[in-house]
Write an enzyme that holds these catalytic residues in place. Structure first.
Site, short mmCIF file in Angstrom:
data_model
loop_
_atom_site.label_atom_id
_atom_site.label_comp_id
_atom_site.label_asym_id
_atom_site.label_seq_id
_atom_site.Cartn_x
_atom_site.Cartn_y
_atom_site.Cartn_z
N ILE A 10 0.78 -1.22 -0.03
CA ILE A 10 -0.04 -0.08 0.00
C ILE A 10 0.92 1.08 0.12
N ASP A 14 1.09 1.85 -6.64
CA ASP A 14 -0.15 1.33 -7.23
C ASP A 14 -1.07 1.01 -5.85
N LEU A 62 6.11 -9.80 3.84
CA LEU A 62 5.79 -10.83 2.78
C LEU A 62 6.61 -11.98 3.14
N LEU A 83 -0.12 -6.47 -4.12
CA LEU A 83 0.99 -5.60 -4.88
C LEU A 83 2.43 -5.47 -4.33
N ALA A 85 6.14 -6.29 -3.43
CA ALA A 85 7.08 -7.00 -4.04
C ALA A 85 8.29 -6.34 -4.15
N GLN A 86 9.25 -6.93 -4.47
CA GLN A 86 10.64 -6.31 -4.85
C GLN A 86 10.59 -5.91 -6.40
N SER A 87 10.14 -4.94 -6.84
CA SER A 87 9.60 -4.61 -8.15
C SER A 87 10.67 -3.87 -9.15
N SER A 128 3.15 -9.14 -14.42
CA SER A 128 3.78 -7.95 -15.15
C SER A 128 4.24 -8.46 -16.65
N GLU A 130 6.93 -8.00 -17.72
CA GLU A 130 8.12 -8.48 -17.68
C GLU A 130 8.26 -10.15 -17.81
N TYR A 152 13.40 -11.21 -11.30
CA TYR A 152 12.15 -10.46 -11.14
C TYR A 152 11.17 -11.12 -11.96
N ARG A 187 5.89 7.58 -8.88
CA ARG A 187 6.76 6.54 -9.40
C ARG A 187 7.98 6.52 -8.52
P1 NAP Z 1 6.40 -0.13 -5.76
O1 NAP Z 1 6.19 1.29 -6.01
O2 NAP Z 1 7.86 -0.44 -5.89
O3 NAP Z 1 5.80 -0.88 -4.43
C1 NAP Z 1 6.35 -1.95 -4.05
C2 NAP Z 1 5.56 -2.07 -2.53
O4 NAP Z 1 5.74 -3.62 -2.15
C3 NAP Z 1 5.90 -1.35 -1.61
O5 NAP Z 1 5.03 -1.04 -0.76
C4 NAP Z 1 6.91 -1.78 -0.54
O6 NAP Z 1 6.77 -1.38 0.74
C5 NAP Z 1 6.10 -3.31 -0.68
N1 NAP Z 1 7.25 -4.48 -0.33
C6 NAP Z 1 8.29 -4.72 -0.85
N2 NAP Z 1 8.99 -5.76 -0.30
C7 NAP Z 1 8.22 -6.14 0.66
C8 NAP Z 1 8.18 -7.11 1.84
N3 NAP Z 1 9.11 -7.89 1.93
N4 NAP Z 1 6.99 -7.06 2.87
C9 NAP Z 1 6.02 -6.19 2.41
N5 NAP Z 1 5.90 -5.38 1.57
C10 NAP Z 1 6.98 -5.29 0.66
O7 NAP Z 1 5.84 -0.86 -6.89
P2 NAP Z 1 4.51 -0.56 -7.93
O8 NAP Z 1 4.86 0.23 -9.09
O9 NAP Z 1 3.50 0.14 -7.01
O10 NAP Z 1 3.91 -1.84 -8.41
C11 NAP Z 1 3.04 -2.74 -7.68
C12 NAP Z 1 3.10 -4.10 -7.94
O11 NAP Z 1 2.96 -4.37 -9.44
C13 NAP Z 1 4.33 -4.73 -7.84
O12 NAP Z 1 4.24 -5.98 -7.09
C14 NAP Z 1 5.08 -4.74 -9.13
O13 NAP Z 1 5.84 -5.83 -9.30
C15 NAP Z 1 3.95 -4.95 -9.97
N6 NAP Z 1 3.86 -4.27 -11.32
C16 NAP Z 1 4.19 -2.87 -11.41
C17 NAP Z 1 4.41 -2.29 -12.81
C18 NAP Z 1 4.54 -1.06 -12.96
O14 NAP Z 1 4.91 -0.59 -14.05
N7 NAP Z 1 4.48 0.01 -11.93
C19 NAP Z 1 3.98 -3.29 -13.93
C20 NAP Z 1 3.78 -4.56 -13.53
C21 NAP Z 1 3.47 -5.11 -12.28
P3 NAP Z 1 8.06 -0.44 1.31
O15 NAP Z 1 7.46 0.90 1.16
O16 NAP Z 1 8.08 -0.87 2.74
O17 NAP Z 1 9.28 -0.59 0.39
O1 G4F Z 2 11.88 1.92 -15.63
P1 G4F Z 2 12.63 0.72 -15.60
O2 G4F Z 2 13.55 0.03 -14.54
O3 G4F Z 2 11.33 -0.38 -15.66
P2 G4F Z 2 11.24 -2.01 -16.06
O4 G4F Z 2 12.90 -2.52 -15.98
O5 G4F Z 2 10.49 -1.94 -17.58
O6 G4F Z 2 10.31 -2.72 -15.09
C1 G4F Z 2 9.22 -1.94 -14.54
O7 G4F Z 2 8.03 -2.30 -15.31
C2 G4F Z 2 7.52 -3.68 -15.45
C3 G4F Z 2 6.60 -3.98 -16.02
O8 G4F Z 2 6.91 -4.51 -17.49
C4 G4F Z 2 7.33 -3.99 -13.86
F1 G4F Z 2 6.95 -5.33 -13.75
C5 G4F Z 2 8.53 -3.51 -12.95
O9 G4F Z 2 8.09 -3.84 -11.77
C6 G4F Z 2 8.85 -2.20 -13.01
O10 G4F Z 2 7.93 -1.44 -12.78
O11 G4F Z 2 13.22 0.48 -16.93
C7 G4F Z 2 12.72 0.61 -18.04
C8 G4F Z 2 13.74 0.48 -19.26
C9 G4F Z 2 14.80 -0.96 -19.18
O12 G4F Z 2 14.84 -1.15 -20.57
C10 G4F Z 2 16.02 -0.22 -18.77
O13 G4F Z 2 17.20 -0.88 -19.22
O14 G4F Z 2 14.69 1.38 -19.32
C11 G4F Z 2 15.99 1.32 -19.37
N1 G4F Z 2 16.77 1.82 -18.84
C12 G4F Z 2 17.69 2.72 -19.38
N2 G4F Z 2 18.58 3.45 -18.60
C13 G4F Z 2 17.00 2.44 -17.47
C14 G4F Z 2 18.07 3.37 -17.19
N3 G4F Z 2 16.08 1.97 -16.48
C15 G4F Z 2 16.58 2.59 -15.33
N4 G4F Z 2 15.75 2.07 -13.91
N5 G4F Z 2 17.38 3.33 -14.89
C16 G4F Z 2 18.20 3.89 -16.02
O15 G4F Z 2 19.13 4.60 -15.86
#
Ligand code: NAP
Ligand code: G4F
Length: 328
Positions: A10, A14, A62, A83, A85-87, A128, A130, A152, A187
């Site tokens: 939370i 998201d 978790l 939601l 996760a180590q994201s 995801s 991914e 991941y 973000r």
């Molecule tokens: P986020 O901002 O990184 O948030 C991750 C959340 O998980 C945070 O609240 C974090 O808590 C919590 N968390 C991590 N490790 C934990 C643990 N060991 N125990 C309890 N809580 C833990 O991610 P988001 O972008 O909101 O994404 C939400 C979910 O959707 C994730 O599962 C991510 O993998 C998935 N997802 C995201 C995207 C995207 O583009 N954003 C796309 C596809 C899927 P803390 O605040 O304590 O760190």
């Molecule tokens: O923003 P990113 O780190 O996101 P990524 O790897 O696509 O993952 C995100 O989206 C997933 C859904 O497909 C989620 F499941 C996941 O939890 C997360 O939210 O990187 C996006 C792209 C990659 O190709 C990376 O190699 O950007 C490229 N990139 C280039 N320079 C970089 C950088 N990414 C990051 N984080 N930092 C850079 O400096």
């Protein structure tokens, strides 16, 4: 009577938008947070500070089945949104073990706790794009085979399979949303879009001059988190549990994002960009683009944001953020 929802993650991007949506729908919203987050509210709770009095937070992790069971058996939620996760994909190359442990076990613990203590709870798993990784089909749909490229991605494929298996074996209402990248002013700073919008704001304000990036030719299907949490909720309102791809169906490169973000404040990205080989991933996901036909047809889901309005909101929000030195 109000429905009860439980959100893991939370405090994340998201989780915060979903909590707002559910509060507006008159749910009683509970959230799982790590104990350290409760100790330092300004640090980890910045995204939910404005709604903190409208939600109930529970300390749990978790990594601990016991801590999860305690909460689920006590509040017996109508809906559980998993939601947490180590994201961060890049980090998963440095620490595969904790990524796999948290993401796979966390999902398994929740499903098992639901089965034994709250089988009427509906469950949403944050899958995801991914999982598609080195894509075998363009665009990606609910039927596209997976080819993950990181710990991941592997953890999310396993979470997806666990969710499917609990649905089939124990007849629980469990679904996976296969969400493509979604961004917002909330973000995390480690992700590329926020790194860019924050850097653009700092460069514009004269606080920074260069931005270091890795693979700027990577292509993603980027949407807005506010639009995507609505799809999560819609999935749990259906009669039948099914998985859905959520995406825009449009693709842009990191370079496109960079170019637009800089140009919005009359800057030229080429004057500020440095490519840093250290930021390249050992196995990259080069190109993702989804097909949202099923979500549009069956969930009646649609988006309010396009690429330009997303980038614009992020850049101008970061300019305000820096000017006011406040969290959002
Ligand atoms: P986020 O901002 O990184 O948030 C991750 C959340 O998980 C945070 O609240 C974090 O808590 C919590 N968390 C991590 N490790 C934990 C643990 N060991 N125990 C309890 N809580 C833990 O991610 P988001 O972008 O909101 O994404 C939400 C979910 O959707 C994730 O599962 C991510 O993998 C998935 N997802 C995201 C995207 C995207 O583009 N954003 C796309 C596809 C899927 P803390 O605040 O304590 O760190
Ligand atoms: O923003 P990113 O780190 O996101 P990524 O790897 O696509 O993952 C995100 O989206 C997933 C859904 O497909 C989620 F499941 C996941 O939890 C997360 O939210 O990187 C996006 C792209 C990659 O190709 C990376 O190699 O950007 C490229 N990139 C280039 N320079 C970089 C950088 N990414 C990051 N984080 N930092 C850079 O400096």
């Amino acid at each position: 009577m109000s429905k009860i929802a439980l959100i893991t993650g939370i405090t994340g991007q998201d989780g915060s938008y979903l909590a707002e949506l559910l509060i507006a729908k008159k749910y009683k919203v509970h959230g799982i947070v790590r104990r350290v987050a409760l100790e330092n509210e300004n640090h980890r709770l910045w995204r939910i500070k404005h709604i903190i009095n409208k939600i109930k937070l529970h300390a749990a992790t978790l990594e601990s089945y016991a801590s999860i069971v305690k909460i689920i058996s006590k509040i017996k939620p109508d809906e559980i949104y998993h939601l947490g996760a180590q994201s961060y994909v890049d980090y998963s190359f440095n620490d595969e073990f904790s990524t796999l442990n948290t993401n796979i076990n966390g999902t398994h613990f929740l499903l098992s706790a639901i089965k034994d203590f709250s089988p009427k709870s509906k469950f949403y798993f944050a899958g995801s794009s991914e999982m598609f990784g080195k894509v075998v089909e363009i665009p990606q749909t609910e039927r596209t085979p997976f080819y993950p490229r990181s710990a991941y991605g592997i953890s999310k494929v396993t979470g997806y399979e666990l969710t499917r298996n609990y649905r089939e074996a124990y007849k629980l209402f469990c679904v996976s949303g296969i969400l493509f990248n979604h961004e917002s002013p909330r973000r995390g700073f480690e992700f590329v879009t926020r790194k860019i919008s924050y850097s653009v704001a700092k460069i514009k304000m004269g606080i920074q001059n260069k931005i270091f990036l890795g693979n700027i030719d990577a292509k993603r299907d980027w949407g807005h988190a506010k639009d995507y949490v609505r799809a999560m909720w819609l999935m749990l309102q259906k009669k039948k549990p099914e998985d859905y791809v959520v995406c825009t169906g449009k693709q842009y490169s990191v370079r496109d994002f960079l170019k637009l973000a800089f140009s919005l404040v009359d800057l030229d990205y080429k004057k500020h960009l440095i490519i840093d080989e250290k930021l390249m991933r050992p196995s990259e996901v080069n190109s993702l683009i989804g097909n949202n036909a099923k979500a549009k047809k069956h969930l009646k889901w649609d988006m309010h944001y396009d690429f330009r309005s997303l980038v614009k909101e992020m850049v101008f929000s970061d300019l305000d953020f820096i000017k006011n030195e406040k969290f959002l």
